[in-house]
Design a protein around this motif. Structure first.
Motif, PDB file in Angstrom:
ATOM      1  N   ILE A   1       0.832  -1.208   0.000  1.00 16.10           N
ATOM      2  CA  ILE A   1       0.000   0.000   0.000  1.00 16.10           C
ATOM      3  C   ILE A   1       0.866   1.258   0.000  1.00 16.10           C
ATOM      4  O   ILE A   1       0.556   2.242  -0.683  1.00 16.10           O
ATOM      5  N   THR A   2       1.970   1.240   0.755  1.00 14.75           N
ATOM      6  CA  THR A   2       2.871   2.399   0.777  1.00 14.75           C
ATOM      7  C   THR A   2       3.420   2.675  -0.614  1.00 14.75           C
ATOM      8  O   THR A   2       3.508   3.832  -1.048  1.00 14.75           O
TER       9      THR A   2
ATOM     10  N   ILE B   1       2.021   2.059  -3.482  1.00 24.45           N
ATOM     11  CA  ILE B   1       0.962   2.667  -4.292  1.00 24.45           C
ATOM     12  C   ILE B   1       0.769   4.132  -3.927  1.00 24.45           C
ATOM     13  O   ILE B   1       0.691   5.012  -4.801  1.00 24.45           O
ATOM     14  N   ILE B   2       0.719   4.406  -2.621  1.00 24.66           N
ATOM     15  CA  ILE B   2       0.487   5.775  -2.146  1.00 24.66           C
ATOM     16  C   ILE B   2       1.599   6.719  -2.582  1.00 24.66           C
ATOM     17  O   ILE B   2       1.349   7.883  -2.903  1.00 24.66           O
ATOM     18  N   VAL B   3       2.835   6.227  -2.622  1.00 25.89           N
ATOM     19  CA  VAL B   3       3.970   7.073  -3.006  1.00 25.89           C
ATOM     20  C   VAL B   3       4.074   7.223  -4.518  1.00 25.89           C
ATOM     21  O   VAL B   3       4.244   8.334  -5.043  1.00 25.89           O
TER      22      VAL B   3
END
Length: 433
Positions: A187-188, A190-192
Motif C-alpha cells: 500500500i505504501t 501505491i500511495i507514493v
C-alpha cells in the motif's frame, strides 16, 4: 481555431528554465523504481521464512511463485514494450503500481500457497513496467546528454533506498507480523508512486516546448530536428532479423547470469572459512560498490561509449572472479573483489539500456529493449538455481566461478559481434530518420 504551435524563439525560451524537465523526470523515476524494485521486489525474501513457518508451506513450494513471475515476465515483456510505445506512460505506470503493489499487499490476506501463485501474474505484469522498462525508456527519451549518468543515478538510488528499506521491513515483520508487513509495503508503494507519477513524469512534446536535455538552442529552433532525432534509428522489424539483436539478447542473458551469483556470495564466503558476521559486512561493502559502480559506469558510458565501457566492466569482472578463485585468505582481497564484482552487477541497469540505444537508436527503442530483455528474464530463472546445484553436487562453488569467467569472455565477444552486426545494418540502409 487557436494555433497551439510554439514558435522557434518560444521553444528556445522554454528550454532555458532553471531546472530542465529531464532532471525532474529522473527524480520521479528514482522514487518509482526505488519503491517498486528496491522496496517491494527486493523485500520478498524477508517474508519467506515467517510465512513458511506460520502456514506450514515449504520454502520451495512458496518460492515457486517467483518462478511463475519470471515465466510471466518472459511472456509479457514484448507486449509491455508495445504498450509503452502506444499509450500514455503515466497511465501505464499507475496501473502497473496498482497491480504490483496491490498484489503484494494481497499476499497478506492469503492462507494457501495458491494465493501466491495466482497473484504472481498481476505482480509480474506490473513489475515489468516499474522495474524493467520504464526507467531506460524514459531516460533514453529525455537525455541526449548525460544519458549514461542518468541511468547510473537511477540504478544507484534504487539500490541505496532499497538497502535502507530492508532492515526497516525486517523489523516491521518481527514486530507486527508478516501479514501487516505485506500490506504496509504494498500500500505504501501505491500511495507514493501514484502522485510522483502524476507530478514528475512527463512525455516529450514539441507543442509544449519539452525537449531532451542536451539539445542545443539551434536544434530546438529548428522545428523538424527534434522529431527526427527522437525517431532516428532502426525499426523493430529490421532489428529482430539482425545478428546484432540476438548478440545483444545473449549479452543480456550472460550479464544477468553472472550477476545472479551475488545471491550466493554470503554462502561462498562462509564456505571459505569466514564467519557469518564477516559475510554480512562483506555484503555491505558490496552494496556500496553497486552504488559507486552504477555512477562510474554511467559517466564512462557518456565519455567513452557503451561498447568500450562494457568491455572494461567485463574485464573488471574477470579480475574479481580470479581473486575469488585464487586469493581468498585475505579479507581485504575479498572486499576488493566484491567491489569489482559490484561494477558488473550494476551494469544490468546501466550497460544494457546504453548498448540498446547505441546499437539501434531511438526509433523503436521500447520494443527492442523490452524484447531483448527476455535474456534477463531467462537468466533469472536458469542461473540462480544452477549455482546452487553446482555447490550441492560438487561441494564447492569453484565450478560456478570458472563458468562465470567463461561467460564474461563470451559477453565481450557478444558485444563486439553486436557492433559488427550494426555495421551491416548501416550498410544496408536500415538506420532511418
Amino acid at each position: 481555431m487557436v494555433n497551439t504551435t510554439i514558435k522557434p524563439e518560444e521553444k528556445v525560451k522554454a528550454s532555458k528554465s532553471k531546472i530542465h524537465a529531464a532532471w525532474l523526470v529522473l527524480i520521479g523515476l528514482c522514487i518509482i523504481v526505488a519503491f517498486g524494485k528496491g522496496v517491494v521486489n527486493n523485500s520478498s525474501g524477508l517474508f519467506l521464512t515467517p510465512v513458511s513457518k506460520e502456514l506450514g508451506i515449504g520454502i520451495g513450494d512458496l518460492t515457486l511463485y517467483m518462478s511463475i513471475s519470471a515465466v510471466v515476465t518472459i511472456i509479457l515483456l514484448p507486449v509491455a514494450g508495445k504498450l509503452m510505445a502506444k499509450y500514455d506512460i503515466r497511465l501505464l505506470l499507475i496501473v502497473a503500481i496498482i497491480l504490483q503493489g496491490g498484489s503484494f499487499a494481497a499476499f497478506g490476506l492469503m492462507n494457501s500457497v495458491w494465493g501466491w501463485y495466482i497473484l504472481a501474474v498481476p505482480l509480474a505484469f506490473g513489475a515489468i513496467f516499474i522495474n524493467v522498462i520504464a526507467g531506460p525508456v524514459l531516460i533514453n527519451q529525455w537525455f541526449r546528454k548525460n544519458n549514461g549518468l542518468a541511468l547510473g543515478i537511477l540504478t544507484a538510488t534504487g539500490g541505496l533506498i532499497g538497502a535502507f528499506a530492508q532492515p526497516v521491513i525486517g523489523s516491521l515483520i518481527v514486530n507486527q507480523g508478516w501479514r501487516y508487513g505485506y500490506m504496509a509495503v504494498g500500500i505504501t508503494a501505491i500511495i507514493v508512486v501514484i502522485p510522483v507519477t502524476l507530478l514528475l513524469i512527463k512525455k516529450l512534446s514539441q507543442n509544449k516546448g519539452l525537449y531532451p536535455y542536451g539539445m542545443t538552442d539551434t536544434e530546438i529552433a529548428d522545428q523538424g530536428s527534434s522529431s527526427e532525432t527522437q525517431n532516428e534509428g532502426i525499426a523493430m522489424s529490421d532489428a529482430k532479423k539482425s545478428s546484432s539483436f540476438y548478440a545483444l539478447m545473449l549479452f543480456f542473458f550472460l550479464i544477468t547470469s553472472v550477476a545472479s551469483f551475488m545471491m550466493h556470495i554470503p554462502s561462498y564466503i562462509v564456505d571459505k572459512g569466514f564467519t557469518q558476521e564477516f559475510a554480512g559486512t562483506a555484503m555491505g561493502v558490496y552494496m556500496l560498490g553497486v552504488v559507486l559502480g552504477a555512477i562510474i559506469i554511467g559517466m564512462l558510458n557518456d565519455k567513452i561509449g557503451s561498447r568500450n565501457t562494457t568491455i572494461m566492466t567485463m574485464g573488471l569482472g574477470l579480475i574479481s572472479i580470479s581473486l575469488l578463485l585464487f586469493v581468498t585468505s585475505s579479507a581485504t582481497v575479498i572486499f576488493v573483489a566484491l567491489v569489482l564484482f559490484a561494477f558488473v552487477t550494476s551494469g544490468i541497469g546501466t550497460l544494457t539500456p546504453s548498448l540498446t540505444q547505441s546499437l539501434f537508436g531511438n526509433k523503436d527503442y521500447s520494443q527492442i529493449y523490452s524484447t531483448a530483455s527476455l535474456g534477463l528474464a531467462i537468466a533469472a530463472i536458469v542461473a540462480l538455481p544452477a549455482y546452487g546445484y553446482i555447490f550441492q553436487f560438487t561441494g564447492s562453488y569453484s565450478g560456478g566461478l570458472y563458468t562465470i569467467l567463461v561467460m564474461l569472455v563470451l559477453a565481450i565477444v557478444a558485444v563486439l559481434y553486436a557492433f559488427k552486426g550494426k555495421e551491416k545494418l548501416l550498410a544496408a540502409g536500415a538506420w532511418k530518420k
